[in-house]
Design an enzyme around this catalytic site. Structure first.
Site, PDB file in Angstrom:
ATOM      1  N   HIS A 261       0.723  -1.215  -0.050  1.00  0.00           N
ATOM      2  CA  HIS A 261       0.026   0.028   0.131  1.00  0.00           C
ATOM      3  C   HIS A 261       0.806   1.255   0.104  1.00  0.00           C
ATOM      4  O   HIS A 261       1.940   1.169   0.307  1.00  0.00           O
ATOM      5  CB  HIS A 261      -0.843   0.068   1.279  1.00  0.00           C
ATOM      6  CG  HIS A 261      -2.064  -0.970   1.154  1.00  0.00           C
ATOM      7  ND1 HIS A 261      -3.319  -0.855   1.867  1.00  0.00           N
ATOM      8  CD2 HIS A 261      -2.244  -1.993   0.073  1.00  0.00           C
ATOM      9  CE1 HIS A 261      -3.893  -1.903   1.560  1.00  0.00           C
ATOM     10  NE2 HIS A 261      -3.372  -2.482   0.376  1.00  0.00           N
ATOM     11  N   GLU A 263       0.827   3.891   1.862  1.00  0.00           N
ATOM     12  CA  GLU A 263       1.315   4.554   3.236  1.00  0.00           C
ATOM     13  C   GLU A 263       2.613   3.559   3.901  1.00  0.00           C
ATOM     14  O   GLU A 263       3.445   3.998   4.045  1.00  0.00           O
ATOM     15  CB  GLU A 263       0.382   4.371   4.316  1.00  0.00           C
ATOM     16  CG  GLU A 263      -1.007   5.185   3.764  1.00  0.00           C
ATOM     17  CD  GLU A 263      -2.119   4.537   3.086  1.00  0.00           C
ATOM     18  OE1 GLU A 263      -3.382   4.837   3.088  1.00  0.00           O
ATOM     19  OE2 GLU A 263      -1.582   3.547   2.624  1.00  0.00           O
ATOM     20  N   CYS A 289      -5.824   1.597   5.498  1.00  0.00           N
ATOM     21  CA  CYS A 289      -6.349   0.294   5.688  1.00  0.00           C
ATOM     22  C   CYS A 289      -5.910   0.087   7.384  1.00  0.00           C
ATOM     23  O   CYS A 289      -5.034   0.443   7.737  1.00  0.00           O
ATOM     24  CB  CYS A 289      -5.920  -0.982   4.864  1.00  0.00           C
ATOM     25  SG  CYS A 289      -3.980  -1.341   5.088  1.00  0.00           S
ATOM     26  N   CYS A 292      -1.824  -0.701   7.614  1.00  0.00           N
ATOM     27  CA  CYS A 292      -1.018   0.710   7.320  1.00  0.00           C
ATOM     28  C   CYS A 292      -1.375   1.439   8.533  1.00  0.00           C
ATOM     29  O   CYS A 292      -0.422   2.171   9.017  1.00  0.00           O
ATOM     30  CB  CYS A 292      -1.481   1.451   6.008  1.00  0.00           C
ATOM     31  SG  CYS A 292      -0.859   0.782   4.748  1.00  0.00           S
TER      32      CYS A 292
END
Length: 336
Positions: A261, A263, A289, A292
């Site tokens: 992801h 982040e 999410c 993260c």
């Protein structure tokens, strides 16, 4: 800055345009857009033909059609002068940019007629009677899509009187530029960094969703990240992630996704280069999410600013709140 020019024939719009071009303004003219259309249709480029063609294009495609053609060519980082604005709908198109101002250049009627006589262009009226007919034809029309010069003049932001020496007119324009420059539109820091995140997202190789994150400390970017397969792994867009390439349902099979992801990548990049992100702010195009979110908390990030909500992000937002991390949703807009 975008300066639109309107005004009657012979008022001096061309002189104002030349003054601005000499000072780095990029030049466009709605009349040039008309000439391009006339050439495409094989029409002789005469004043009457251009007026008739402009009226027809406005009738068929909307009164702002010529302005739309020019507006699509404008870059946000350049200064422009737009000549020959003759309809209020054209003004409305350019007002989508907050850095637009319409200047009306004006001069006494007899002075304008004398100027037309002196310049002696082929399509200019040869006598005062023709001049008056042309003035009436361009000023207004019962057909709303036709040229409506009087209405365009009526919505001008500034008036530049050009009834004397050119130097005096130049000085008036210069003062207007200085006044407008004080109202220059700049994005605030939040929109600045989120705007950068939007651009970073374009580097994503994930075929499901393009997401990006920007980590900021003391108003300086210290790391960026976008979602995609790990370093050295085939890009998701090249078949590197089986889950994404299966085009499965949103929220299903997440344990099979090999994409990192945004982040996560931004935080890992900071660690990779040995940069502390404690007490930083992370701008992300989607709310984080759960995985993260845990990384954000443990990395010491103090604030999360996001643009859109991640479909499975409700638990994450609650966790961030419990961890006393500031969370803000930011609606991104392009300065108009």
């Amino acid at each position: 800055m975008i300066i639109g020019l309107t005004g009657k024939n012979g008022a001096g719009k061309g002189e104002v345009a030349k003054f601005l071009k000499d000072r780095g303004f990029c030049y466009h003219s709605l009349s040039d857009a008309l000439r391009e259309e006339a050439q495409k249709e094989g029409l002789p480029v005469t004043r009457d033909n251009l007026i008739a063609l402009g009226n027809r294009l406005r009738s068929e495609h909307g009164p702002g059609v010529l302005a739309e053609k020019i507006f699509a060519r404008l870059d946000p980082e350049k200064n422009y002068v737009i000549d020959s604005v003759r309809h209020p709908s054209e003004v409305q198109v350019f007002r989508r940019r907050r850095d637009f101002a319409l200047l009306c250049v004006e001069a006494p009627t007899k002075v304008r007629f004398e100027r037309l006589q002196q310049r002696g262009r082929e399509n200019d009226p040869v006598n005062y009677e023709q001049f008056e007919k042309l003035e009436a034809k361009e000023a207004k029309s019962a057909t709303g899509s036709d040229q409506q010069l009087d209405q365009a003049i009526g919505v001008a932001d500034k008036v530049v009187a050009n009834d004397g020496a050119l130097e005096a007119m130049h000085e008036k324009v210069k003062q207007i530029l200085l006044e407008l420059s004080k109202k220059e539109v700049r994005p605030d820091w939040d929109h600045y960094f989120m705007g950068i995140a939007k651009v970073v997202a374009l580097r994503s190789n994930c075929i499901k969703r393009k997401v990006a994150a920007v980590i900021v400390k003391d108003k300086r970017i210290i790391a960026t990240g976008y979602n995609g397969t790990p370093r050295g792994i085939r890009n998701c867009s090249e078949g590197g992630c089986p889950r994404c390439n299966a085009i499965g349902q949103t929220g299903k099979g997440l344990d099979e996704c090999v994409c990192s992801h945004a982040e996560e990548n931004a935080i890992v990049q900071s660690a990779y280069h040995g940069v502390s992100i404690k007490d930083s702010v992370i701008y992300t195009t989607f709310s984080p999410c759960l995985t993260c979110t845990k990384m954000i908390i443990n990395a010491g990030i103090r604030e999360v600013v996001y643009n859109l909500e991640y479909p499975l992000g409700e638990t994450s937002l609650k966790l961030l709140e419990e961890a006393r991390i500031t969370v803000r949703k930011l609606a991104v807009h392009v300065p108009a």
